[in-house]
Design an enzyme around this catalytic site. Structure first.
Site, PDB file in Angstrom:
ATOM      1  N   ILE A   8       0.833  -1.207   0.000  1.00  0.00           N
ATOM      2  CA  ILE A   8       0.000   0.000   0.000  1.00  0.00           C
ATOM      3  C   ILE A   8       0.869   1.259   0.000  1.00  0.00           C
ATOM      4  O   ILE A   8       0.440   2.315   0.441  1.00  0.00           O
ATOM      5  CB  ILE A   8      -0.990   0.007   1.182  1.00  0.00           C
ATOM      6  N   GLY A   9       2.092   1.123  -0.504  1.00  0.00           N
ATOM      7  CA  GLY A   9       2.981   2.274  -0.576  1.00  0.00           C
ATOM      8  C   GLY A   9       4.038   2.253   0.510  1.00  0.00           C
ATOM      9  O   GLY A   9       5.015   2.987   0.458  1.00  0.00           O
ATOM     10  N   GLN A  10       3.848   1.377   1.492  1.00  0.00           N
ATOM     11  CA  GLN A  10       4.768   1.339   2.632  1.00  0.00           C
ATOM     12  C   GLN A  10       6.052   0.598   2.306  1.00  0.00           C
ATOM     13  O   GLN A  10       7.008   0.670   3.054  1.00  0.00           O
ATOM     14  CB  GLN A  10       4.065   0.712   3.841  1.00  0.00           C
ATOM     15  N   GLY A  11       6.057  -0.155   1.194  1.00  0.00           N
ATOM     16  CA  GLY A  11       7.269  -0.862   0.813  1.00  0.00           C
ATOM     17  C   GLY A  11       7.232  -2.344   1.113  1.00  0.00           C
ATOM     18  O   GLY A  11       8.277  -2.997   1.210  1.00  0.00           O
ATOM     19  N   SER A  68      -1.598  -4.225  10.802  1.00  0.00           N
ATOM     20  CA  SER A  68      -0.131  -4.296  10.889  1.00  0.00           C
ATOM     21  C   SER A  68       0.378  -5.724  10.707  1.00  0.00           C
ATOM     22  O   SER A  68       1.269  -6.169  11.412  1.00  0.00           O
ATOM     23  CB  SER A  68       0.356  -3.721  12.227  1.00  0.00           C
ATOM     24  N   THR A 121       3.945  -7.457   6.925  1.00  0.00           N
ATOM     25  CA  THR A 121       5.360  -7.827   6.934  1.00  0.00           C
ATOM     26  C   THR A 121       5.585  -9.133   7.687  1.00  0.00           C
ATOM     27  O   THR A 121       6.289 -10.025   7.213  1.00  0.00           O
ATOM     28  CB  THR A 121       6.211  -6.694   7.541  1.00  0.00           C
ATOM     29  N   LYS A 171       8.251  -7.783  14.110  1.00  0.00           N
ATOM     30  CA  LYS A 171       6.930  -7.579  14.709  1.00  0.00           C
ATOM     31  C   LYS A 171       6.148  -6.716  13.720  1.00  0.00           C
ATOM     32  O   LYS A 171       5.908  -7.177  12.599  1.00  0.00           O
ATOM     33  CB  LYS A 171       7.058  -6.961  16.094  1.00  0.00           C
ATOM     34  N   GLY A 206       3.639  -0.215  11.142  1.00  0.00           N
ATOM     35  CA  GLY A 206       2.834   0.814  10.462  1.00  0.00           C
ATOM     36  C   GLY A 206       1.937   1.599  11.390  1.00  0.00           C
ATOM     37  O   GLY A 206       1.835   2.819  11.284  1.00  0.00           O
ATOM     38  N   GLU A 207       1.276   0.901  12.299  1.00  0.00           N
ATOM     39  CA  GLU A 207       0.296   1.587  13.137  1.00  0.00           C
ATOM     40  C   GLU A 207       0.888   2.060  14.462  1.00  0.00           C
ATOM     41  O   GLU A 207       0.506   3.111  14.975  1.00  0.00           O
ATOM     42  CB  GLU A 207      -0.902   0.672  13.355  1.00  0.00           C
TER      43      GLU A 207
END
Lengths: 165, 790
Positions: free
Chosen positions: B484-487, B526, B529, B733, B736-737
């Site tokens: 979503i753009g976060q990589g 979250s 990953t 872990k 993002g949030e």
């Protein structure tokens, strides 16, 4: 008036209604979708292109204003073989997250760096923040963008010194 | 793995496209014969549709279709009738059948050959509304006699969440200090730079192709299929690169409208919201109201916590039920309590539906609770760092609801952020707000989150991935969680690359497409990953095993003697370098060669490794007990603010964030996540507020709804501490949030520290701060007079 716009160095016939927004002409007629539409009211900066080297929000510029002039979009930075140093810096520092605001930011940054090169000294962080303040980004918190522009400036200045020396 | 990519800053693998302007978002795509769709939205907040006349609209040149509720396909049992549907509560309709419930509700839609023709047609659709009384405030909506939005849901309750654990009476009896406070957070707009845009194509046999942003393609198409009355497998959902979402673009009604217009016209239909439409009728973060009673002992240990929450669903229920559930009890995984009770109500109002946004529920509760922690610390004379350490969960703890904390470096986060920010220079908050000038203050807050959340999807938790080598030597990875753009794509490429001995740049991560991706829970909570990363690691190992076995056959070697490094398989034992020779130590085969030979040996098939990760999480039953997430990230933030005492304006002048997210795969993008989360928190804390008057969003543009710009965000110091998470196959872990969660209370605590007033209602606008300062002065003056009188 010759209804032609020089886009990224190539002449494009632009015989469309004169009040067509330049952003729409670039995206729909010239096929240059790198220029993004975020608001159509000039508030977000995503549609920024260079008109004769100066940043404008292309959603608010009529195509007629660009007839006979030079427009640079993100696609005009670098070439097939090489990225522009400002693109390299954005890439290396992960200044882009979702990337939607990046094309507009890159051309604005290019204009800022060109000015800095012309005067002979690099911009400060405060100057970068002030000059790019017409652009909104929701992902990055801006810090990496500022760092990338400063890095590109530094690299550009190094090249200049080498040329002079 | 010193030569690997993991742990080193790595450019996003799709960054070259992004900086060249070649990334194609949905609005950049054009399909042959494509039409433009637009939505006619209700201009009244609540009313009955008496009549719709589309005849004039249909006569506009270029208009190909106008649809209303009468055109909706049956979706009821046995393919008959229309029934409401929705992700959590069945209150979606696609197009309003008889009633509109907010300004912006979808009433009709148009497809035309140009946006201009579509816009003209919208103006010519005649709709007659019989206005009904409307209610805009969630508290008023709960009053007896309030207008009811959904007669089948009396009292305007969309959903509720209750939880209780421990002996409240026993805990309260030990209390030395009881705080009872009321807090509220406001409605904000996700304000992604790319307005919502979707493309739909209809095919024979009720099949559709949908190109639309979403975090949860597999879940979204289930909702869309229910709305359309078809099987989910008939919808192919392709997820394009997303220009930001932050939770807004999960499941969107416009997708079904586009599909129906495409069906009606037989042409592809593109729908792009303009900014005003997006900001008013896209979706918002819900406003939450908290009443909290916290009991502490003399040493500042938390005994009991009682919480009542009211939240706004808006006119229909999107993803807000889990938001209120999170607000009600996730804090119980940050701190220990002897007893807790929470009840949360989600309430309908005649406003735009709300949905999830980054840190949902948790960030709101932290805004309230972390201020109360500071208040308790002050009243008990305990240091703010110390009181948090005394109550916070630790590695190995099981929380009151049975959540298992595998690792926590929260104490280290606290110590480190205190050191970086010079927190010891913090002076006590002034009793009297300074008379003039600017006052500085430091504020601390901590936060946490989950790393995936078991209840998101009842069927399963975890993720699956494939690693594939094609006959042309191309390596690719497929996961079902969208970037979503976060990589995310870069992170999974890095994980795969290190397993396979190649560079991340040599791995393609496939776009998520329900036609060929693994079915995934999605990128939310979250979880991406940890879940997708672990699945990719497993898939890469499976791939490597198959590859080495095959190379062993070709070379006549035992696979145990082969290594995969630098893009080739090498027969390790003895011998020098001799790539030419097959059948002896030192021989090697490149991946390109292996791909070609595998395909030849398997009639064109690629070599595919499969892997999955199923965390040991528990789907909570009715008792809501059990561990729902494999890992919990923690963070400690300090904000330094400058408050202009005369105007109430707050400026964040410094910011420090220290995070424990387990192992960090890509420090560069991880730092970017925190910086971006902090910037969003600064916007929410100080600037952002969706203004609704009479049901109308009054600031649906970036001029009136200001998000932080370059000059509103200070330079930030971001650090990571902590070790590899034992319950996570890659050691990660989540981040993002937790990046956003502590920001609001850190700023609010800093404002208190600067001027001695506590702001209970976000945002901390200049007006709110100024008023609080005046109120405080009046209170002090009144108290002074009283003393004189005595």
């Amino acid at each position: 008036m010759n209804r032609v716009i020089r886009i990224n160095g190539t002449e494009w016939p632009a015989d469309v209604p004169p009040t067509t927004p330049l952003s729409d002409f670039l995206r729909e007629h010239a096929g240059l979708t790198g220029t993004k539409i975020g608001c159509r009211t000039g508030e977000c900066g995503a549609c920024t292109v260079l008109l004769d080297g100066r940043p404008v929000t292309s959603c608010l510029v009529w195509v007629a204003r660009a007839w006979g002039r030079d427009v640079t979009t993100v696609e005009g930075l670098g070439d097939d073989q090489r990225l522009d140093p400002v693109q390299v810096a954005f890439l290396e520092l992960n200044a882009a997250q979702c990337g939607f605001c990046i094309p507009g930011l890159l051309v604005s940054a290019r204009a800022l760096l060109d000015e800095a090169a012309a005067r002979g000294w690099p911009p400060t962080a405060l100057e970068v923040r002030e000059r790019l303040s017409g652009h909104l980004c929701r992902c990055t918190g801006y810090q990496k963008i500022v760092e990338a522009v400063l890095k590109a400036a530094e690299n550009g200045m190094k090249e200049m010194r080498l040329e002079l020396g | 793995m010193s030569l690997g990519s993991v742990g080193r800053p790595w450019p996003q693998i799709d960054a070259v496209d992004k900086v060249r302007g070649r990334t194609r978002y949905a609005a950049d795509m054009t399909l042959p014969g494509q039409l433009y769709g637009r939505i006619l939205r209700s201009p009244v907040p609540h009313g009955i549709i008496r009549r719709i006349d589309t005849s004039r609209a249909l006569k506009v040149p270029g208009v190909r279709a106008v649809i209303t509720a009468a055109d909706l396909p049956p979706n009821g049992p046995e393919g008959k009738g229309r029934v409401p549907f929705g992700p959590y509560v069945d209150d979606w309709e696609i197009l309003c059948s008889d009633r509109v419930r907010y300004i912006g509700d979808e009433v009709a839609a148009v497809a035309a050959v140009s946006e201009e023709a579509a816009a003209e047609a919208l103006e010519l659709i005649e709709v007659e509304y019989e206005p009904l009384p409307a209610v805009f405030d969630m508290h008023e909506a709960l009053e007896p006699g309030a207008p009811v939005l959904w007669p089948e849901r009396p009292g305007n309750i969309a959903s509720r969440f209750d939880i209780a654990r421990g002996d409240l009476d026993a805990a309260r009896r030990k209390a030395h200090l009881v705080l009872e406070e009321r807090y509220s957070t406001n409605r904000i707009y996700h304000a992604y730079l790319e307005p919502i845009a979707v493309l739909a194509e209809a095919h024979p046999g009720d099949r559709y192709t949908l190109i639309a942003p979403t975090h949860i393609p597999y879940k979204a198409r289930v909702t869309y299929a229910r709305g359309l009355g078809i099987d989910p497998g008939k919808i192919r959902l392709i997820v394009p690169p997303m220009g930001g979402s932050f939770g807004a673009k999960y499941e969107l009604n416009v997708c079904m409208i586009a599909m129906l217009l495409a069906r009606k016209t037989g042409r592809p239909v593109k729908m792009v919201f303009d900014r005003a439409e997006d900001a008013a009728a896209g979706h918002h973060r819900p406003p939450l109201h908290f009443d909290i009673r916290l009991a502490l002992d003399r040493d500042g240990r938390f005994l009991s916590k009682e919480v009542r929450i009211v939240a706004t669903a808006g006119a229909r229920t999107m993803w807000t039920p889990p938001v209120v559930a999170t607000a009600a009890h996730r804090i119980d995984a940050l701190y220990h309590f002897e007893a807790v009770r929470a009840e949360a109500l989600l309430v309908y109002t005649n406003t735009s539906p709300t949905t999830c946004m980054r840190g949902f529920g948790n960030a709101e509760m932290l805004f309230a609770f972390e201020q109360m922690v500071d208040q308790a610390a002050e009243e008990l004379g305990i240091d703010p760092v110390e009181i948090r350490k005394r109550n916070a969960v630790r590695a190995g703890d099981v929380t009151i609801h049975g959540w298992r904390i595998g690792s926590s470096a929260l104490e280290e986060c606290l110590d480190r952020v205190a050191l970086l920010s010079g927190f010891s220079r913090r002076k006590p908050a002034p009793r009297h707000p300074p008379a003039s000038g600017k006052a500085r203050g430091l504020g601390l807050a901590i936060g946490h989150h989950v790393s995936g959340y078991r209840p998101i999807l009842a069927e399963y938790d975890g993720s699956a991935a494939w690693v594939r080598l094609d006959m042309d030597g191309r390596l690719s990875v497929a996961v079902g969680e969208p970037d979503i753009g976060q990589g995310l794509n870069t992170v999974v490429a890095m994980i795969a690359a290190d397993e396979l001995g190649v560079s991340p740049s040599e791995i393609d991560v496939m776009p998520v497409d329900t036609a060929h991706s693994p079915a995934a829970v999605g990128t939310l909570g979250s979880r991406a990953t940890i879940m997708a990363g672990a699945a990719v690691k497993a898939a890469a190992r499976d791939f490597k095993k198959k590859l080495l076995a095959f190379a062993g056959e070709l070379l006549g070697a035992d696979p145990g003697e082969l290594v995969l490094e630098r893009g080739r398989v090498l027969w390790r034992r003895g011998g020098g370098e001799s790539g030419e020779r097959e059948g002896g130590p030192g021989a090697s085969l490149t991946l390109a060669e292996l791909g070609r030979r595998w395909a030849a040996a398997h009639t064109g098939s690629p070599l595919v490794g499969q892997g999955s990760y199923r965390p040991e999480t528990v789907l909570p039953g009715p008792d809501k007990y059990g561990n729902p997430s494999p890992a919990y990230p923690f963070a400690a933030h300090v904000a330094e603010v400058e408050v202009d005492v005369e105007t109430g304006a707050v400026e964040v002048v410094n910011y420090w964030a220290v995070h424990d997210s387990g192992r960090i795969i890509n420090p560069s993008t991880a730092t970017g996540q925190v910086q971006g989360g902090v910037a969003q928190g600064i916007g929410w804390a100080l600037m952002e507020d969706v203004a609704i008057r009479g049901g109308r969003v009054e600031n649906p543009n970036f001029l009136d709804y200001r998000i932080p710009g370059f000059q509103d965000v200070p330079p930030m110091t971001v650090e990571f501490v902590g070790e590899s998470e034992p319950n996570s196959p890659t050691g990660v872990k989540s981040l993002g949030e937790s990046a956003l969660n502590p920001v609001l209370p850190a700023i609010a605590n800093a404002v208190y520290n600067a001027v001695g007033v506590r702001i209970h209602d976000a945002p901390l606008t200049p007006e709110a701060v100024w008023r609080a300062i005046q109120r405080r002065r009046e209170e002090l003056a009144a108290a002074g007079k009283e003393r004189e009188a005595q």
